[in-house]
Write a protein that holds these residues in place. Sequence first.
Motif, PDB file in Angstrom:
ATOM      1  N   TYR A  22       0.834  -1.208   0.000  1.00  0.00           N
ATOM      2  CA  TYR A  22       0.000   0.000   0.000  1.00  0.00           C
ATOM      3  C   TYR A  22       0.871   1.261   0.000  1.00  0.00           C
ATOM      4  O   TYR A  22       1.756   1.427   0.844  1.00  0.00           O
ATOM      5  CB  TYR A  22      -0.916   0.007   1.215  1.00  0.00           C
ATOM      6  CG  TYR A  22      -1.744   1.260   1.340  1.00  0.00           C
ATOM      7  CD1 TYR A  22      -2.835   1.483   0.515  1.00  0.00           C
ATOM      8  CD2 TYR A  22      -1.401   2.245   2.271  1.00  0.00           C
ATOM      9  CE1 TYR A  22      -3.586   2.638   0.615  1.00  0.00           C
ATOM     10  CE2 TYR A  22      -2.141   3.405   2.389  1.00  0.00           C
ATOM     11  CZ  TYR A  22      -3.238   3.601   1.551  1.00  0.00           C
ATOM     12  OH  TYR A  22      -3.961   4.756   1.654  1.00  0.00           O
ATOM     13  N   SER A  23       0.657   2.110  -0.979  1.00  0.00           N
ATOM     14  CA  SER A  23       1.318   3.415  -1.179  1.00  0.00           C
ATOM     15  C   SER A  23       2.809   3.309  -1.503  1.00  0.00           C
ATOM     16  O   SER A  23       3.527   4.301  -1.469  1.00  0.00           O
ATOM     17  CB  SER A  23       1.102   4.348   0.023  1.00  0.00           C
ATOM     18  OG  SER A  23       1.951   4.026   1.113  1.00  0.00           O
ATOM     19  N   ASP A  24       3.293   2.096  -1.840  1.00  0.00           N
ATOM     20  CA  ASP A  24       4.684   1.943  -2.279  1.00  0.00           C
ATOM     21  C   ASP A  24       4.880   2.499  -3.689  1.00  0.00           C
ATOM     22  O   ASP A  24       3.921   2.619  -4.467  1.00  0.00           O
ATOM     23  CB  ASP A  24       5.073   0.459  -2.315  1.00  0.00           C
ATOM     24  CG  ASP A  24       5.567  -0.062  -0.977  1.00  0.00           C
ATOM     25  OD1 ASP A  24       5.268   0.575   0.058  1.00  0.00           O
ATOM     26  OD2 ASP A  24       6.228  -1.112  -0.959  1.00  0.00           O
ATOM     27  N   THR A  25       6.129   2.788  -4.018  1.00  0.00           N
ATOM     28  CA  THR A  25       6.541   3.034  -5.398  1.00  0.00           C
ATOM     29  C   THR A  25       7.067   1.726  -5.962  1.00  0.00           C
ATOM     30  O   THR A  25       7.933   1.090  -5.358  1.00  0.00           O
ATOM     31  CB  THR A  25       7.645   4.103  -5.467  1.00  0.00           C
ATOM     32  OG1 THR A  25       7.124   5.363  -5.024  1.00  0.00           O
ATOM     33  CG2 THR A  25       8.167   4.263  -6.896  1.00  0.00           C
ATOM     34  N   LYS A  91       9.542   2.432   1.454  1.00  0.00           N
ATOM     35  CA  LYS A  91       8.320   2.102   0.718  1.00  0.00           C
ATOM     36  C   LYS A  91       8.578   2.058  -0.786  1.00  0.00           C
ATOM     37  O   LYS A  91       7.858   2.637  -1.597  1.00  0.00           O
ATOM     38  CB  LYS A  91       7.181   3.064   1.071  1.00  0.00           C
ATOM     39  CG  LYS A  91       6.728   2.946   2.521  1.00  0.00           C
ATOM     40  CD  LYS A  91       5.443   3.704   2.783  1.00  0.00           C
ATOM     41  CE  LYS A  91       4.238   3.058   2.108  1.00  0.00           C
ATOM     42  NZ  LYS A  91       3.959   1.703   2.639  1.00  0.00           N
ATOM     43  N   GLN A 121      -2.462  -1.764  -4.571  1.00  0.00           N
ATOM     44  CA  GLN A 121      -2.552  -0.358  -4.163  1.00  0.00           C
ATOM     45  C   GLN A 121      -1.189   0.341  -4.107  1.00  0.00           C
ATOM     46  O   GLN A 121      -0.898   1.094  -3.188  1.00  0.00           O
ATOM     47  CB  GLN A 121      -3.275  -0.228  -2.822  1.00  0.00           C
ATOM     48  CG  GLN A 121      -4.730  -0.696  -2.876  1.00  0.00           C
ATOM     49  CD  GLN A 121      -5.459  -0.500  -1.570  1.00  0.00           C
ATOM     50  OE1 GLN A 121      -5.159  -1.153  -0.568  1.00  0.00           O
ATOM     51  NE2 GLN A 121      -6.421   0.408  -1.557  1.00  0.00           N
ATOM     52  N   ALA A 123       1.291   3.211  -5.014  1.00  0.00           N
ATOM     53  CA  ALA A 123       1.011   4.632  -5.225  1.00  0.00           C
ATOM     54  C   ALA A 123       1.379   5.076  -6.626  1.00  0.00           C
ATOM     55  O   ALA A 123       0.683   5.888  -7.250  1.00  0.00           O
ATOM     56  CB  ALA A 123       1.776   5.473  -4.197  1.00  0.00           C
ATOM     57  N   GLN A 124       2.482   4.529  -7.144  1.00  0.00           N
ATOM     58  CA  GLN A 124       2.970   4.944  -8.450  1.00  0.00           C
ATOM     59  C   GLN A 124       3.948   3.906  -8.981  1.00  0.00           C
ATOM     60  O   GLN A 124       4.459   3.077  -8.223  1.00  0.00           O
ATOM     61  CB  GLN A 124       3.651   6.314  -8.374  1.00  0.00           C
ATOM     62  CG  GLN A 124       4.785   6.367  -7.361  1.00  0.00           C
ATOM     63  CD  GLN A 124       5.212   7.787  -7.041  1.00  0.00           C
ATOM     64  OE1 GLN A 124       4.496   8.753  -7.317  1.00  0.00           O
ATOM     65  NE2 GLN A 124       6.395   7.940  -6.468  1.00  0.00           N
ATOM     66  N   LYS A 195      -0.694   5.807 -11.726  1.00  0.00           N
ATOM     67  CA  LYS A 195       0.323   6.813 -12.021  1.00  0.00           C
ATOM     68  C   LYS A 195       1.587   6.115 -12.514  1.00  0.00           C
ATOM     69  O   LYS A 195       2.161   5.280 -11.815  1.00  0.00           O
ATOM     70  CB  LYS A 195       0.640   7.640 -10.769  1.00  0.00           C
ATOM     71  CG  LYS A 195      -0.521   8.492 -10.286  1.00  0.00           C
ATOM     72  CD  LYS A 195      -0.131   9.274  -9.050  1.00  0.00           C
ATOM     73  CE  LYS A 195      -1.278  10.137  -8.558  1.00  0.00           C
ATOM     74  NZ  LYS A 195      -0.914  10.901  -7.324  1.00  0.00           N
TER      75      LYS A 195
END
Length: 258
Positions: A22-25, A91, A121, A123-124, A195
């Motif tokens: 979650y919210s990792d690149t 992350k 999930q 992030a990008q 993204k």
Amino acid sequence: INAEYGIESMFVVAQGEQASFYSDTLILPSLSIGNVGQLAIDLLISTAEIPRIGFLNEPNVLPLVGNDAVSEKPDGTIAVNLEVYRLSSSKVTFLQQRAPVIKGRNTAFASSITTWIKEAQFAQVILLLSTNAAIRVDSQLKGSQMRFISTSDTLTSLAESVGLTPLEDESYAEVVKKGTVTMNIIEQCKSLGIKLLVVVFFVSEGNNISDGISTANVVNKMTNLCYSSGSSDSIKWRFPNCWGSLQEGPPLDRILFL
């Protein structure tokens, strides 16, 4: 995706508990000329000592088994076609691809990977793509050989902050060729609202170690994985053991050419 290869079973934990992305690149290579993206990822994994946390069970990539590619001294740990490395403190997750996509399955591969990205999930996503320097137009012959493609204003700002410039419109069709994994990933990311930043490097086939280092430098500026002083000059790169065959491989027996 076939039912037996459902998204929920794609990620296979190597050890410990199931990871949360979650919210990792997510950073991954696009297999292309010089294998520059793969070189850069192995270099970053080796230098930052990022642990391997698992694998992807994905049916569209050719199977592969080999010795550990990253450790300073291979200890017999098995390397496979799709490996997942993660540095939880930053992350940042890497998906290293060590085998090509099966012929005719580029769309299926891109679809399953982007669906996993969406459901996990992230992030990008940063996709590392090398492309043939022979296709450059006149304006690209001088200056930086790196460009970028972005689906997000945030990632456009990130790319520009490390000195990258957008890929020229006149080169897009040559760089992002119809039917390739890269084209399919871009289209899928747009469709799913993911993204995506594609880092493009014009290179020539050969010894592409220096290109791998240059790409790793750019990724490192974006993520600060390998240093804390704020200067890329302070990085002491630790080459992965798999580079030994690129640099110091034994000469071919002369009898092969007689």
